[in-house]
Design a protein around this motif. Structure first.
Motif, PDB file in Angstrom:
ATOM      1  N   GLN A  42      -6.337 -12.445   2.649  1.00  0.00           N
ATOM      2  CA  GLN A  42      -6.279 -11.064   3.102  1.00  0.00           C
ATOM      3  C   GLN A  42      -6.643 -10.154   1.934  1.00  0.00           C
ATOM      4  O   GLN A  42      -6.292 -10.431   0.790  1.00  0.00           O
ATOM      5  CB  GLN A  42      -4.877 -10.730   3.592  1.00  0.00           C
ATOM      6  CG  GLN A  42      -4.763  -9.430   4.313  1.00  0.00           C
ATOM      7  CD  GLN A  42      -3.423  -9.327   5.034  1.00  0.00           C
ATOM      8  OE1 GLN A  42      -2.458  -9.979   4.681  1.00  0.00           O
ATOM      9  NE2 GLN A  42      -3.394  -8.499   6.047  1.00  0.00           N
ATOM     10  N   VAL A  43      -7.340  -9.084   2.240  1.00  0.00           N
ATOM     11  CA  VAL A  43      -7.732  -8.104   1.230  1.00  0.00           C
ATOM     12  C   VAL A  43      -7.221  -6.748   1.673  1.00  0.00           C
ATOM     13  O   VAL A  43      -7.426  -6.343   2.813  1.00  0.00           O
ATOM     14  CB  VAL A  43      -9.273  -8.065   1.069  1.00  0.00           C
ATOM     15  CG1 VAL A  43      -9.684  -6.989   0.091  1.00  0.00           C
ATOM     16  CG2 VAL A  43      -9.794  -9.428   0.628  1.00  0.00           C
ATOM     17  N   LEU A  44      -6.524  -6.071   0.767  1.00  0.00           N
ATOM     18  CA  LEU A  44      -6.056  -4.725   1.060  1.00  0.00           C
ATOM     19  C   LEU A  44      -7.120  -3.737   0.608  1.00  0.00           C
ATOM     20  O   LEU A  44      -7.674  -3.876  -0.480  1.00  0.00           O
ATOM     21  CB  LEU A  44      -4.744  -4.432   0.331  1.00  0.00           C
ATOM     22  CG  LEU A  44      -3.590  -5.392   0.601  1.00  0.00           C
ATOM     23  CD1 LEU A  44      -2.356  -4.958  -0.162  1.00  0.00           C
ATOM     24  CD2 LEU A  44      -3.298  -5.500   2.065  1.00  0.00           C
ATOM     25  N   ILE A  45      -7.407  -2.759   1.441  1.00  0.00           N
ATOM     26  CA  ILE A  45      -8.443  -1.779   1.143  1.00  0.00           C
ATOM     27  C   ILE A  45      -7.774  -0.462   0.781  1.00  0.00           C
ATOM     28  O   ILE A  45      -6.983   0.075   1.565  1.00  0.00           O
ATOM     29  CB  ILE A  45      -9.402  -1.615   2.333  1.00  0.00           C
ATOM     30  CG1 ILE A  45     -10.063  -2.965   2.597  1.00  0.00           C
ATOM     31  CG2 ILE A  45     -10.417  -0.516   2.068  1.00  0.00           C
ATOM     32  CD1 ILE A  45     -11.001  -3.006   3.746  1.00  0.00           C
ATOM     33  N   LEU A  46      -8.052   0.006  -0.418  1.00  0.00           N
ATOM     34  CA  LEU A  46      -7.386   1.192  -0.937  1.00  0.00           C
ATOM     35  C   LEU A  46      -7.543   2.399  -0.021  1.00  0.00           C
ATOM     36  O   LEU A  46      -6.585   3.125   0.222  1.00  0.00           O
ATOM     37  CB  LEU A  46      -7.918   1.527  -2.336  1.00  0.00           C
ATOM     38  CG  LEU A  46      -7.290   2.713  -3.042  1.00  0.00           C
ATOM     39  CD1 LEU A  46      -5.806   2.501  -3.242  1.00  0.00           C
ATOM     40  CD2 LEU A  46      -7.980   2.958  -4.369  1.00  0.00           C
ATOM     41  N   SER A  52      -3.639  -1.338   5.832  1.00  0.00           N
ATOM     42  CA  SER A  52      -3.620  -2.618   5.134  1.00  0.00           C
ATOM     43  C   SER A  52      -2.197  -3.123   4.950  1.00  0.00           C
ATOM     44  O   SER A  52      -1.923  -4.320   5.107  1.00  0.00           O
ATOM     45  CB  SER A  52      -4.299  -2.489   3.765  1.00  0.00           C
ATOM     46  OG  SER A  52      -5.673  -2.224   3.900  1.00  0.00           O
ATOM     47  N   LEU A  53      -1.276  -2.222   4.628  1.00  0.00           N
ATOM     48  CA  LEU A  53       0.116  -2.630   4.451  1.00  0.00           C
ATOM     49  C   LEU A  53       0.765  -3.047   5.770  1.00  0.00           C
ATOM     50  O   LEU A  53       1.586  -3.966   5.793  1.00  0.00           O
ATOM     51  CB  LEU A  53       0.914  -1.508   3.788  1.00  0.00           C
ATOM     52  CG  LEU A  53       0.561  -1.248   2.319  1.00  0.00           C
ATOM     53  CD1 LEU A  53       1.294  -0.022   1.806  1.00  0.00           C
ATOM     54  CD2 LEU A  53       0.841  -2.466   1.461  1.00  0.00           C
ATOM     55  N   ALA A  57       2.325  -6.717   6.309  1.00  0.00           N
ATOM     56  CA  ALA A  57       3.678  -6.928   6.841  1.00  0.00           C
ATOM     57  C   ALA A  57       3.640  -7.867   8.039  1.00  0.00           C
ATOM     58  O   ALA A  57       4.472  -8.783   8.153  1.00  0.00           O
ATOM     59  CB  ALA A  57       4.309  -5.592   7.225  1.00  0.00           C
ATOM     60  N   GLN A  58       2.681  -7.669   8.929  1.00  0.00           N
ATOM     61  CA  GLN A  58       2.570  -8.533  10.110  1.00  0.00           C
ATOM     62  C   GLN A  58       2.268  -9.973   9.713  1.00  0.00           C
ATOM     63  O   GLN A  58       2.861 -10.904  10.259  1.00  0.00           O
ATOM     64  CB  GLN A  58       1.495  -8.005  11.053  1.00  0.00           C
ATOM     65  CG  GLN A  58       1.888  -6.742  11.762  1.00  0.00           C
ATOM     66  CD  GLN A  58       0.760  -6.191  12.620  1.00  0.00           C
ATOM     67  OE1 GLN A  58      -0.389  -6.605  12.516  1.00  0.00           O
ATOM     68  NE2 GLN A  58       1.102  -5.237  13.473  1.00  0.00           N
ATOM     69  N   LEU A  64       8.331  -3.301   8.423  1.00  0.00           N
ATOM     70  CA  LEU A  64       7.664  -2.245   7.639  1.00  0.00           C
ATOM     71  C   LEU A  64       8.597  -1.708   6.560  1.00  0.00           C
ATOM     72  O   LEU A  64       8.142  -1.275   5.497  1.00  0.00           O
ATOM     73  CB  LEU A  64       7.153  -1.134   8.547  1.00  0.00           C
ATOM     74  CG  LEU A  64       6.005  -1.517   9.479  1.00  0.00           C
ATOM     75  CD1 LEU A  64       5.625  -0.349  10.355  1.00  0.00           C
ATOM     76  CD2 LEU A  64       4.810  -2.008   8.680  1.00  0.00           C
ATOM     77  N   ARG A  65       9.871  -1.741   6.817  1.00  0.00           N
ATOM     78  CA  ARG A  65      10.846  -1.288   5.817  1.00  0.00           C
ATOM     79  C   ARG A  65      10.782  -2.158   4.563  1.00  0.00           C
ATOM     80  O   ARG A  65      10.896  -1.672   3.444  1.00  0.00           O
ATOM     81  CB  ARG A  65      12.240  -1.307   6.401  1.00  0.00           C
ATOM     82  CG  ARG A  65      13.305  -0.926   5.388  1.00  0.00           C
ATOM     83  CD  ARG A  65      14.637  -0.724   5.996  1.00  0.00           C
ATOM     84  NE  ARG A  65      14.623   0.667   6.472  1.00  0.00           N
ATOM     85  CZ  ARG A  65      15.358   1.117   7.464  1.00  0.00           C
ATOM     86  NH1 ARG A  65      16.136   0.305   8.124  1.00  0.00           N
ATOM     87  NH2 ARG A  65      15.309   2.373   7.824  1.00  0.00           N
TER      88      ARG A  65
END
Length: 68
Positions: A42-46, A52-53, A57-58, A64-65
């Motif tokens: 997985q890659v998070l995109i700024l 992305s977060l 989490a999923q 989400l907390r």
């Protein structure tokens, strides 16, 4: 030649480990992309950090907390 000029449009590939000498070769670029596809789940995109977060989490089965 300045290293930034040598990298041209491939700054992200350089950051991810592709050597400058290989950036002009289509097959080397394709091989690096395939290697990254195998290495990274997985890659998070700024620019889309909130989304992305949520996806992170999923995938981790976190609330989400917990991510916040």
């Amino acid at each position: 030649m300045d290293i930034d000029v040598q990298r041209g449009r491939n700054n992200q590939l350089w950051d991810l480990g592709l050597e400058i000498e290989k950036m002009g070769e289509d097959q080397d670029v394709k091989d690096k992309i395939m290697s990254l596809d195998d290495e990274l789940d997985q890659v998070l995109i700024l620019e889309k950090m909130d989304e992305s977060l949520v996806l992170l989490a999923q995938s981790l089965c976190w609330s989400l907390r917990q991510v916040a």
